[in-house]
Design a protein around this motif. Structure first.
Motif, PDB file in Angstrom:
ATOM      1  N   TYR A 191      -4.024  44.812  21.707  1.00 33.18           N
ATOM      2  CA  TYR A 191      -3.333  45.907  21.044  1.00 33.18           C
ATOM      3  C   TYR A 191      -3.089  47.014  22.073  1.00 33.18           C
ATOM      4  CZ  TYR A 191      -4.304  44.350  16.216  1.00 33.18           C
ATOM      5  OH  TYR A 191      -4.342  43.669  15.037  1.00 33.18           O
ATOM      6  N   GLN A 207      -2.753  51.173  22.131  1.00 35.50           N
ATOM      7  CA  GLN A 207      -2.930  52.386  21.334  1.00 35.50           C
ATOM      8  C   GLN A 207      -2.348  53.558  22.117  1.00 35.50           C
ATOM      9  OE1 GLN A 207      -6.934  53.774  20.677  1.00 35.50           O
ATOM     10  NE2 GLN A 207      -6.378  54.899  18.824  1.00 35.50           N
ATOM     11  N   ASN A 255      -0.701  59.059  20.291  1.00 33.77           N
ATOM     12  CA  ASN A 255      -0.649  59.490  18.886  1.00 33.77           C
ATOM     13  C   ASN A 255      -1.539  58.630  17.987  1.00 33.77           C
ATOM     14  OD1 ASN A 255       1.282  61.520  19.418  1.00 33.77           O
ATOM     15  ND2 ASN A 255       2.909  59.972  19.390  1.00 33.77           N
ATOM     16  N   ASN A 256      -2.404  57.847  18.609  1.00 37.80           N
ATOM     17  CA  ASN A 256      -3.349  56.979  17.870  1.00 37.80           C
ATOM     18  C   ASN A 256      -2.680  55.818  17.145  1.00 37.80           C
ATOM     19  OD1 ASN A 256      -5.784  58.042  18.604  1.00 37.80           O
ATOM     20  ND2 ASN A 256      -5.940  59.420  16.856  1.00 37.80           N
ATOM     21  N   GLU A 257      -1.429  55.531  17.494  1.00 34.63           N
ATOM     22  CA  GLU A 257      -0.742  54.413  16.842  1.00 34.63           C
ATOM     23  C   GLU A 257      -1.087  53.112  17.556  1.00 34.63           C
ATOM     24  OE1 GLU A 257       3.177  57.012  15.542  1.00 34.63           O
ATOM     25  OE2 GLU A 257       3.031  56.112  17.516  1.00 34.63           O
ATOM     26  N   PHE A 258      -1.433  52.117  16.780  1.00 38.68           N
ATOM     27  CA  PHE A 258      -1.770  50.801  17.321  1.00 38.68           C
ATOM     28  C   PHE A 258      -0.552  49.904  17.241  1.00 38.68           C
ATOM     29  CE2 PHE A 258      -6.442  50.598  17.679  1.00 38.68           C
ATOM     30  CZ  PHE A 258      -6.779  51.789  17.084  1.00 38.68           C
ATOM     31  N   PHE A 271       0.357  45.905  17.844  1.00 41.34           N
ATOM     32  CA  PHE A 271      -0.062  44.541  18.163  1.00 41.34           C
ATOM     33  C   PHE A 271       0.838  43.995  19.264  1.00 41.34           C
ATOM     34  CE2 PHE A 271      -1.223  40.189  17.675  1.00 41.34           C
ATOM     35  CZ  PHE A 271      -0.041  39.458  17.683  1.00 41.34           C
TER      36      PHE A 271
END
Lengths: 115, 108
Positions: free
Chosen positions: A35, A37, A40-43, A45
């Motif tokens: 993953y 990240q 902005n803390n968005e993960f 895949f």
């Protein structure tokens, strides 16, 4: 909590350079995920494997990344030509199979900074 | 991000107080995982849930699959509870879908 080992913890690359990260999954876990990240803390895949086979990957991974999970060697994720937007924390995770097979265990991540 | 919404986005707690975090999702999840990401970036497993409730020490989590949400309750907050909490429902397919997190700051 987790025995997934990722190296290096940090890497700094110039734009256009290759960036390679490694992951040793937890012993006995045949399924490995990568993953990304962002700040902005968005993960996001990227790709996953079952043993040495790619199960799924997104378009970006197919075009710009090289990833593998050879038997008896660490898994790896390599960006062929780093871009500023690739700066992120890259997280590797593994899981087993069976009754608790869906529980995902993460490593500490490799933080890539592209300058 | 849009499929999994966590609230609040940030939370300040005094030591010893209780709070609840919420995770709403627009997918038909079969399981939910909760993680705590510490300042080093490590994602620590907190819960793996099928529909129902689990408790672990001062933490309790519930997953309601019919209404597509999960909650995480923190009781008697401690300084080491600080970090960002992520929920990640699983709908089948291959990968977990992560929410954008709730950043918790516990102060003395």
């Amino acid at each position: 909590n987790s025995k997934v080992i990722q190296t290096p913890r940090y890497l700094v690359k110039g734009q256009g350079q290759k960036a390679k990260m490694r992951c040793i999954p937890e012993k006995g876990h045949p399924v490995v995920f990568w993953y990304q990240q962002n700040k902005n803390n968005e993960f996001k895949f990227l790709i996953n494997f079952q043993n040495q086979e790619v199960l799924q990957q997104i378009d970006m991974t197919e075009k710009r990344f090289s990833a593998e999970c050879p038997s008896n060697s660490p898994c790896s994720l390599e960006i062929q030509s780093s871009e500023a937007g690739d700066s992120a924390l890259y997280l590797c995770a593994s899981r087993g199979q069976g009754a608790t097979g869906n529980t995902l265990y993460f490593g500490e991540g490799s933080r890539l900074i592209v300058v | 991000g849009d499929k999994v919404k966590q609230s609040p986005s940030a939370l300040s707690l005094q030591e010893g107080t209780n709070s609840a975090l919420r995770c709403n999702f627009s997918i038909a999840a079969t399981t939910v995982q909760w993680f705590l990401q510490n300042p080093r970036g490590s994602l620590i497993n907190l819960f793996y849930l099928v529909p129902g409730t689990k408790e672990n020490g001062r933490l309790k989590s519930t997953f309601n699959s019919k209404e597509s949400y999960s909650t995480l309750h923190i009781r008697d907050a401690q300084l080491e509870d600080s970090g960002t909490y992520f929920c990640a429902p699983y709908q089948g397919g291959r990968a977990l879908i992560f929410g954008t997190g709730t950043t918790v700051s516990v102060s003395p």
